[in-house]
Design a protein around this motif. Sequence first.
Motif, PDB file in Angstrom:
ATOM      1  N   VAL A  51       0.843  -1.205   0.000  1.00  0.00           N
ATOM      2  CA  VAL A  51       0.000   0.000   0.000  1.00  0.00           C
ATOM      3  C   VAL A  51       0.874   1.249   0.000  1.00  0.00           C
ATOM      4  CG1 VAL A  51      -1.630   1.362   1.370  1.00  0.00           C
ATOM      5  CG2 VAL A  51      -1.982  -1.096   1.077  1.00  0.00           C
ATOM      6  N   ASN A  52       1.894   1.270   0.848  1.00  0.00           N
ATOM      7  CA  ASN A  52       2.794   2.427   0.910  1.00  0.00           C
ATOM      8  C   ASN A  52       3.532   2.631  -0.403  1.00  0.00           C
ATOM      9  OD1 ASN A  52       2.135   3.174   3.521  1.00  0.00           O
ATOM     10  ND2 ASN A  52       3.660   1.815   4.416  1.00  0.00           N
ATOM     11  N   GLU A  53       3.949   1.537  -1.025  1.00  0.00           N
ATOM     12  CA  GLU A  53       4.645   1.655  -2.309  1.00  0.00           C
ATOM     13  C   GLU A  53       3.723   2.196  -3.391  1.00  0.00           C
ATOM     14  OE1 GLU A  53       6.895  -1.101  -5.635  1.00  0.00           O
ATOM     15  OE2 GLU A  53       6.727  -1.849  -3.593  1.00  0.00           O
ATOM     16  N   ALA A  54       2.502   1.682  -3.443  1.00  0.00           N
ATOM     17  CA  ALA A  54       1.545   2.169  -4.443  1.00  0.00           C
ATOM     18  C   ALA A  54       1.224   3.646  -4.215  1.00  0.00           C
ATOM     19  CB  ALA A  54       0.261   1.342  -4.389  1.00  0.00           C
ATOM     20  N   ALA A  55       0.994   4.023  -2.963  1.00  0.00           N
ATOM     21  CA  ALA A  55       0.702   5.427  -2.659  1.00  0.00           C
ATOM     22  C   ALA A  55       1.890   6.315  -3.013  1.00  0.00           C
ATOM     23  CB  ALA A  55       0.346   5.581  -1.182  1.00  0.00           C
ATOM     24  N   GLY A  56       3.094   5.841  -2.747  1.00  0.00           N
ATOM     25  CA  GLY A  56       4.294   6.607  -3.099  1.00  0.00           C
ATOM     26  C   GLY A  56       4.427   6.808  -4.593  1.00  0.00           C
ATOM     27  N   ARG A  57       4.109   5.776  -5.355  1.00  0.00           N
ATOM     28  CA  ARG A  57       4.178   5.893  -6.821  1.00  0.00           C
ATOM     29  C   ARG A  57       3.152   6.891  -7.341  1.00  0.00           C
ATOM     30  NH1 ARG A  57       5.182  -0.138  -9.335  1.00  0.00           N
ATOM     31  NH2 ARG A  57       7.105  -0.563  -8.193  1.00  0.00           N
ATOM     32  N   ILE A  58       1.957   6.871  -6.751  1.00  0.00           N
ATOM     33  CA  ILE A  58       0.923   7.831  -7.157  1.00  0.00           C
ATOM     34  C   ILE A  58       1.370   9.251  -6.822  1.00  0.00           C
ATOM     35  CG2 ILE A  58      -1.420   8.638  -6.661  1.00  0.00           C
ATOM     36  CD1 ILE A  58      -2.137   5.601  -6.262  1.00  0.00           C
ATOM     37  N   ARG A  59       1.876   9.455  -5.599  1.00  0.00           N
ATOM     38  CA  ARG A  59       2.342  10.794  -5.200  1.00  0.00           C
ATOM     39  C   ARG A  59       3.466  11.301  -6.099  1.00  0.00           C
ATOM     40  NH1 ARG A  59       2.715   8.440  -0.040  1.00  0.00           N
ATOM     41  NH2 ARG A  59       0.725   8.570   1.004  1.00  0.00           N
ATOM     42  N   ALA A  60       4.337  10.405  -6.541  1.00  0.00           N
ATOM     43  CA  ALA A  60       5.469  10.801  -7.380  1.00  0.00           C
ATOM     44  C   ALA A  60       5.013  11.268  -8.760  1.00  0.00           C
ATOM     45  CB  ALA A  60       6.445   9.630  -7.518  1.00  0.00           C
ATOM     46  N   ARG A  61       3.879  10.790  -9.223  1.00  0.00           N
ATOM     47  CA  ARG A  61       3.421  11.120 -10.570  1.00  0.00           C
ATOM     48  C   ARG A  61       2.412  12.272 -10.604  1.00  0.00           C
ATOM     49  NH1 ARG A  61       5.269   7.893 -14.249  1.00  0.00           N
ATOM     50  NH2 ARG A  61       3.680   8.261 -15.813  1.00  0.00           N
ATOM     51  N   VAL A  62       1.721  12.486  -9.504  1.00  0.00           N
ATOM     52  CA  VAL A  62       0.684  13.518  -9.472  1.00  0.00           C
ATOM     53  C   VAL A  62       1.321  14.839  -9.053  1.00  0.00           C
ATOM     54  CG1 VAL A  62      -1.444  14.236  -8.328  1.00  0.00           C
ATOM     55  CG2 VAL A  62      -1.108  11.837  -8.933  1.00  0.00           C
ATOM     56  N   PRO A  63       1.103  15.892  -9.841  1.00  0.00           N
ATOM     57  CA  PRO A  63       1.683  17.188  -9.469  1.00  0.00           C
ATOM     58  C   PRO A  63       1.097  17.707  -8.151  1.00  0.00           C
ATOM     59  CG  PRO A  63       0.237  17.423 -11.388  1.00  0.00           C
ATOM     60  CD  PRO A  63       0.324  15.961 -11.067  1.00  0.00           C
ATOM     61  N   GLY A  64       1.910  18.411  -7.388  1.00  0.00           N
ATOM     62  CA  GLY A  64       1.479  18.938  -6.104  1.00  0.00           C
ATOM     63  C   GLY A  64       0.311  19.913  -6.193  1.00  0.00           C
ATOM     64  N   ASP A  65       0.181  20.566  -7.312  1.00  0.00           N
ATOM     65  CA  ASP A  65      -0.898  21.545  -7.485  1.00  0.00           C
ATOM     66  C   ASP A  65      -2.026  20.983  -8.358  1.00  0.00           C
ATOM     67  OD1 ASP A  65       0.565  21.472  -9.819  1.00  0.00           O
ATOM     68  OD2 ASP A  65       0.479  23.635 -10.151  1.00  0.00           O
TER      69      ASP A  65
END
Length: 61
Positions: free
Chosen positions: A9-23
């Motif tokens: 779960v943490n790995e998947a969430a990290g991958r999503i966060r890495a690809r989605v722009p902060g804004d």
Amino acid sequence: MKDEYAGAVNEAAGRIRARVPGDLIGKFRQICGITKDDFISCTPRSCGEVCAVDGSNVMLL
């Protein structure tokens, strides 16, 4: 098993966060023109409907 699932779960969430722009929210609002006034607040209550979620979507919920 529990630690493996949490790690996945943490790995998947990290991958999503890495690809989605902060804004992302600001970009979405700018492009679509949607504001908070376009949403209707819902009051949680029992609706009597039966729903199911297959295993591949459980982590997203």
